[in-house]
Scaffold this motif. Structure first.
Motif, PDB file in Angstrom:
ATOM      1  N   HIS A  70      40.262  34.817  40.065  1.00 22.27           N
ATOM      2  CA  HIS A  70      40.888  34.003  38.996  1.00 22.27           C
ATOM      3  C   HIS A  70      41.478  34.579  37.715  1.00 22.27           C
ATOM      4  N   ALA A  71      40.723  35.593  37.296  1.00 24.21           N
ATOM      5  CA  ALA A  71      41.237  36.372  36.095  1.00 24.21           C
ATOM      6  C   ALA A  71      42.403  37.007  36.212  1.00 24.21           C
ATOM      7  N   ALA A  72      42.731  37.562  37.646  1.00 25.24           N
ATOM      8  CA  ALA A  72      44.122  38.136  37.962  1.00 25.24           C
ATOM      9  C   ALA A  72      45.285  36.933  37.972  1.00 25.24           C
ATOM     10  N   TRP A  73      44.884  35.991  38.506  1.00 25.70           N
ATOM     11  CA  TRP A  73      45.547  34.631  38.525  1.00 25.70           C
ATOM     12  C   TRP A  73      46.117  34.291  36.909  1.00 25.70           C
ATOM     13  N   TYR A  74      45.016  34.298  36.021  1.00 28.11           N
ATOM     14  CA  TYR A  74      45.320  33.916  34.879  1.00 28.11           C
ATOM     15  C   TYR A  74      46.266  35.126  34.127  1.00 28.11           C
ATOM     16  N   ARG A  75      46.051  36.215  34.459  1.00 26.34           N
ATOM     17  CA  ARG A  75      47.044  37.184  33.809  1.00 26.34           C
ATOM     18  C   ARG A  75      48.405  37.293  34.460  1.00 26.34           C
ATOM     19  N   GLY A  76      48.517  36.642  35.681  1.00 30.73           N
ATOM     20  CA  GLY A  76      49.670  36.641  36.206  1.00 30.73           C
ATOM     21  C   GLY A  76      49.864  37.790  37.158  1.00 30.73           C
ATOM     22  N   GLU A  77      48.845  38.499  37.489  1.00 36.05           N
ATOM     23  CA  GLU A  77      48.931  39.733  38.461  1.00 36.05           C
ATOM     24  C   GLU A  77      48.823  39.469  39.679  1.00 36.05           C
ATOM     25  N   GLY A  78      49.699  38.893  40.521  1.00 31.06           N
ATOM     26  CA  GLY A  78      49.798  38.524  42.000  1.00 31.06           C
ATOM     27  C   GLY A  78      49.358  39.613  42.889  1.00 31.06           C
ATOM     28  N   PHE A  79      49.380  40.824  42.822  1.00 28.40           N
ATOM     29  CA  PHE A  79      48.760  42.013  43.451  1.00 28.40           C
ATOM     30  C   PHE A  79      47.329  42.001  43.634  1.00 28.40           C
ATOM     31  N   GLU A  80      46.897  41.907  42.203  1.00 25.66           N
ATOM     32  CA  GLU A  80      45.580  42.010  41.957  1.00 25.66           C
ATOM     33  C   GLU A  80      44.738  40.616  42.724  1.00 25.66           C
ATOM     34  N   GLN A  81      45.555  39.609  42.324  1.00 25.84           N
ATOM     35  CA  GLN A  81      44.669  38.277  42.846  1.00 25.84           C
ATOM     36  C   GLN A  81      44.542  38.487  44.424  1.00 25.84           C
ATOM     37  N   GLY A  82      45.763  38.881  44.929  1.00 29.07           N
ATOM     38  CA  GLY A  82      45.486  39.152  46.574  1.00 29.07           C
ATOM     39  C   GLY A  82      44.656  39.878  47.012  1.00 29.07           C
ATOM     40  N   LYS A  83      44.547  41.082  46.115  1.00 30.61           N
ATOM     41  CA  LYS A  83      43.491  42.108  46.432  1.00 30.61           C
ATOM     42  C   LYS A  83      42.137  41.385  46.402  1.00 30.61           C
ATOM     43  N   TRP A  84      41.598  40.857  45.236  1.00 32.83           N
ATOM     44  CA  TRP A  84      40.330  40.125  45.109  1.00 32.83           C
ATOM     45  C   TRP A  84      39.990  39.066  46.177  1.00 32.83           C
ATOM     46  N   ARG A  85      41.304  38.431  46.615  1.00 30.17           N
ATOM     47  CA  ARG A  85      41.201  37.443  47.559  1.00 30.17           C
ATOM     48  C   ARG A  85      40.850  37.959  48.735  1.00 30.17           C
ATOM     49  N   ARG A  86      41.201  39.163  49.437  1.00 28.18           N
ATOM     50  CA  ARG A  86      40.913  39.844  50.461  1.00 28.18           C
ATOM     51  C   ARG A  86      39.536  40.500  50.603  1.00 28.18           C
ATOM     52  N   VAL A  87      39.125  40.832  48.963  1.00 30.33           N
ATOM     53  CA  VAL A  87      37.807  41.235  48.828  1.00 30.33           C
ATOM     54  C   VAL A  87      36.722  40.017  49.054  1.00 30.33           C
ATOM     55  N   ARG A  88      37.149  38.989  48.494  1.00 32.12           N
ATOM     56  CA  ARG A  88      36.141  37.849  48.621  1.00 32.12           C
ATOM     57  C   ARG A  88      36.029  37.389  50.060  1.00 32.12           C
ATOM     58  N   LYS A  89      37.293  37.354  50.801  1.00 32.52           N
ATOM     59  CA  LYS A  89      37.010  36.997  52.147  1.00 32.52           C
ATOM     60  C   LYS A  89      36.037  37.824  53.021  1.00 32.52           C
ATOM     61  N   ALA A  90      36.058  39.249  52.429  1.00 34.05           N
ATOM     62  CA  ALA A  90      35.320  40.249  53.306  1.00 34.05           C
ATOM     63  C   ALA A  90      34.017  39.902  53.068  1.00 34.05           C
ATOM     64  N   ILE A  91      33.312  39.639  51.818  1.00 32.81           N
ATOM     65  CA  ILE A  91      32.283  39.252  51.301  1.00 32.81           C
ATOM     66  C   ILE A  91      31.789  37.756  52.188  1.00 32.81           C
ATOM     67  N   ARG A  92      32.413  37.157  52.138  1.00 34.67           N
ATOM     68  CA  ARG A  92      32.286  35.852  52.677  1.00 34.67           C
ATOM     69  C   ARG A  92      31.958  36.041  54.349  1.00 34.67           C
ATOM     70  N   ALA A  93      32.812  36.730  54.733  1.00 30.20           N
ATOM     71  CA  ALA A  93      32.533  37.316  56.319  1.00 30.20           C
ATOM     72  C   ALA A  93      31.062  38.141  56.355  1.00 30.20           C
ATOM     73  N   ARG A  94      30.760  38.847  55.622  1.00 34.40           N
ATOM     74  CA  ARG A  94      29.570  39.480  55.343  1.00 34.40           C
ATOM     75  C   ARG A  94      28.385  38.612  55.243  1.00 34.40           C
ATOM     76  N   LEU A  95      28.601  37.679  54.167  1.00 39.09           N
ATOM     77  CA  LEU A  95      27.546  36.814  54.154  1.00 39.09           C
ATOM     78  C   LEU A  95      27.283  35.796  55.087  1.00 39.09           C
ATOM     79  N   ASP A  96      28.482  35.388  56.032  1.00 36.79           N
ATOM     80  CA  ASP A  96      28.279  34.503  57.237  1.00 36.79           C
ATOM     81  C   ASP A  96      27.426  35.341  58.143  1.00 36.79           C
ATOM     82  N   SER A  97      27.814  36.588  58.593  1.00 38.55           N
ATOM     83  CA  SER A  97      27.272  37.269  59.677  1.00 38.55           C
ATOM     84  C   SER A  97      25.827  37.760  59.251  1.00 38.55           C
ATOM     85  N   GLY A  98      25.281  37.418  58.099  1.00 40.24           N
ATOM     86  CA  GLY A  98      24.051  37.811  57.649  1.00 40.24           C
ATOM     87  C   GLY A  98      23.781  39.208  57.041  1.00 40.24           C
ATOM     88  N   GLY A  99      25.016  39.877  56.897  1.00 38.48           N
ATOM     89  CA  GLY A  99      24.862  41.341  56.573  1.00 38.48           C
ATOM     90  C   GLY A  99      25.152  41.697  55.127  1.00 38.48           C
TER      91      GLY A  99
END
Length: 99
Positions: A70-99
């Motif tokens: 969200h901070a990257a979105w607020y600053r208008g940094e699309g690349f950073e926003q996309g990077k953190w979206r991928r990180v968030r999805k990776a974290i969600r996948a880990r949490l869903d798998s229990g690891g």
């Protein structure tokens, strides 16, 4: 040699293309910067960022990644926003798998 109607139609089409080109270029660049370029970040880098966020924020790592996205979105940094979206999805996948 040229029909007058053809010439008028050609000039109208050229003017429309000229007027629309900044819009098309802007939308195209937005898609490239926000969607395509973040996909070229190596998975290992995304995994390292996810590991780091999960160590720093063990109680709610997904929210921490969402905050950075969200901070990257607020600053208008699309690349950073996309990077953190991928990180968030990776974290969600880990949490869903229990690891």
């Amino acid at each position: 040699m040229f029909d007058a109607d053809f010439l008028v139609t050609f000039v109208k089409g050229a003017l429309i293309a000229l007027a629309a080109s900044p819009i098309i270029i802007g939308v195209g660049w937005g898609l490239v910067e926000d969607v395509i370029l973040p996909r070229f970040i190596p998975r290992i880098e995304i995994d390292q960022l996810a590991d780091s966020i999960m160590r720093q924020y063990p109680t709610n790592p997904e929210e921490a990644a969402r905050t950075k996205e969200h901070a990257a979105w607020y600053r208008g940094e699309g690349f950073e926003q996309g990077k953190w979206r991928r990180v968030r999805k990776a974290i969600r996948a880990r949490l869903d798998s229990g690891g």
